[in-house]
Enzyme design. Structure first.
Site, short mmCIF file in Angstrom:
data_model
loop_
_atom_site.label_atom_id
_atom_site.label_comp_id
_atom_site.label_asym_id
_atom_site.label_seq_id
_atom_site.Cartn_x
_atom_site.Cartn_y
_atom_site.Cartn_z
N ASP A 83 32.51 -31.18 39.01
CA ASP A 83 31.26 -30.41 38.97
C ASP A 83 30.09 -31.37 38.74
O ASP A 83 29.16 -31.07 37.97
CB ASP A 83 31.29 -29.32 37.91
CG ASP A 83 30.14 -28.31 38.05
OD1 ASP A 83 29.42 -28.37 39.07
OD2 ASP A 83 29.96 -27.48 37.14
N ASP A 116 28.71 -21.37 44.50
CA ASP A 116 28.67 -22.00 43.19
C ASP A 116 27.24 -22.22 42.70
O ASP A 116 26.36 -22.65 43.44
CB ASP A 116 29.40 -23.33 43.21
CG ASP A 116 29.45 -23.96 41.83
OD1 ASP A 116 30.06 -23.36 40.94
OD2 ASP A 116 28.83 -25.03 41.64
#
Length: 428
Positions: free
Chosen positions: A303, A150
């Site tokens: 996130d 990520d």
């Protein structure tokens, strides 16, 4: 005191009940329970949920302790009602070996505010050239089951296939940051009307959608599990919906900010709205909400991406991408999903606790609120209304897009295995 009685809370938004915690376990649930020897929390009107689980958190340690540490990040998590978070691998050094993931795991144990499960990198150094030590990280003390680069996409199809084949052997999952790099060179925001008017480089929806389409087909071919990080477009929703209709083992997440904010906010040129993937259009926002409601999108993940002041307080082009989210996530979901009638509180528990725990295999988390289960619990006052003030955040960073915005709901108590980590909205 080892006993706590939560009196009169609406369990998963249902009928008001008393919940007795004894040690690290839910001992009883009912009405009129005895409070003898127990600390009593009067919780009339509040909602009792299983402890929230975040499958996508950036804790920055090791390497960027100026923006966050495992301690400050887990304090922020407890403030937001989380009892477990999955820490992304883009640290310095990268979490691509057993040694680094064990360090993060140990720091989580020492913090005591929530459980920390490290996510291992898919490739060495996040460079996309060589598979990282997936097996060694899985067999380490951290027991890694989720792997992700990520921040960067595993854009090489052969590398992605190999990763899916490798994790299949032990039931792991590859979490993909879906971004075709050649389509997003110089991208600053969503590609569309607003980017054209502002003269900012566009990040087209197809850059996300093309990777998702490729990866669900790879997962089908291999017979492995793929998870889509921070899905952000209406087109991505349709691809995941199609994949699930074929029986492909794909799951997907949406962030709170993609459920609420749109690219119109970028007109302010305030870098607090700069994020990857970028804020999209109102049409995308509505599609994401509907997909979360109907189960096409499985979970909400924050996130949480903290940055120091100097990385955000600068011109737009030079600013870092990302927003903090752990301490506001539940409020945003209440506003966008509960108060719009798209989800009830049981649905919130499913999307923010049960399913993320299942996807990440978080032991002891995402369990039913019933007798005999671990006392990982969150109490929220849904009637509360207040303006977001980042000065009061537990996170080390303040890069929230909600400063000054009124949001509903407030987490009042968080319990990690029966021990209060948050009491009356204040860290224990």
């Amino acid at each position: 005191m080892s006993k706590t009685l939560i009196r009169g809370a609406k369990v998963l938004g249902g009928e008001a009940q008393d919940v007795l915690i004894d040690g690290d376990t839910i001992a009883q649930i009912g009405t009129g329970l005895s409070d003898e020897g127990a600390r009593v929390i009067e919780a009339e009107g509040q909602i009792l949920l299983p402890g929230l689980v975040d499958l996508h958190t950036h804790l920055r340690e090791p390497g960027r302790e100026d923006s966050e540490t495992v301690l400050t990040g887990t304090r922020a998590a407890a403030s937001g009602g989380y009892t477990a978070v999955f820490a992304m691998a883009n640290t310095f050094p990268v979490a691509d070996t057993a040694g680094v993931v064990e360090q993060v795991y140990r720091l989580g144990k020492e913090s005591g505010y929530c459980d920390v499960q490290p996510i291992g990198a898919v490739t060495v150094g996040l460079e996309g050239k060589k598979l990282a030590e997936l097996g060694a990280m899985h067999e380490s003390a951290a027991g890694v089951t989720v792997f992700s680069d990520d921040g960067k996409c595993v854009d090489d199809a052969v590398m992605m296939r190999r990763a899916l084949e490798y994790v299949k052997a032990f039931g792991g999952v590859v979490a993909q940051h879906a971004q075709e790099p050649r389509l997003t060179e110089g991208a600053q925001m969503n590609e569309g009307v607003v980017s054209a008017e502002l003269g900012l480089g566009g990040w087209p929806a197809v850059a996300e959608e093309s990777i998702i389409a490729r990866d669900v087909l790879l997962a089908e071919h291999v017979g492995s599990r793929v998870h889509i990080c921070h899905l952000s477009t209406a087109g991505s929703v349709e691809i995941v919906r199609w994949a699930k209709s074929r029986g492909i083992d794909v799951t997907a997440e949406v962030t709170p900010h993609h459920l609420l904010l749109t690219d119109e906010l970028v007109r302010s040129y305030n870098p607090v709205y700069k994020v990857n993937p970028p804020l999209r259009t109102e049409r995308d926002v509505m599609a994401l909400r509907e997909a979360l409601a109907d189960g096409t999108i499985d979970i909400v993940a924050t996130d949480h991406a903290p940055h120091p002041h100097e990385d955000k307080d600068c011109e737009w082009a030079a600013a870092a991408m990302g927003m903090v989210g752990l301490e506001t996530a539940l409020s945003v979901v209440q506003q966008t999903m509960v108060e719009t009638g798209l989800l009830d509180w049981a649905g919130v528990a499913d999307r923010m606790s049960f399913k993320p725990a299942q996807i990440g295999q978080a032991k002891g988390h995402g369990r039913p609120v019933s007798a005999g289960e671990p006392a990982n619990l969150t109490l929220v006052d849904p009637a509360y209304r207040g303006e977001v003030d980042p000065a009061g955040f537990a996170s080390r960073s303040r890069n929230t897009p909600y400063e000054g915005r009124e949001l509903p709901g407030r987490v009042t108590h968080t319990f990690l295995r029966g021990r209060a980590t948050l009491v009356d909205g204040k860290l224990a």
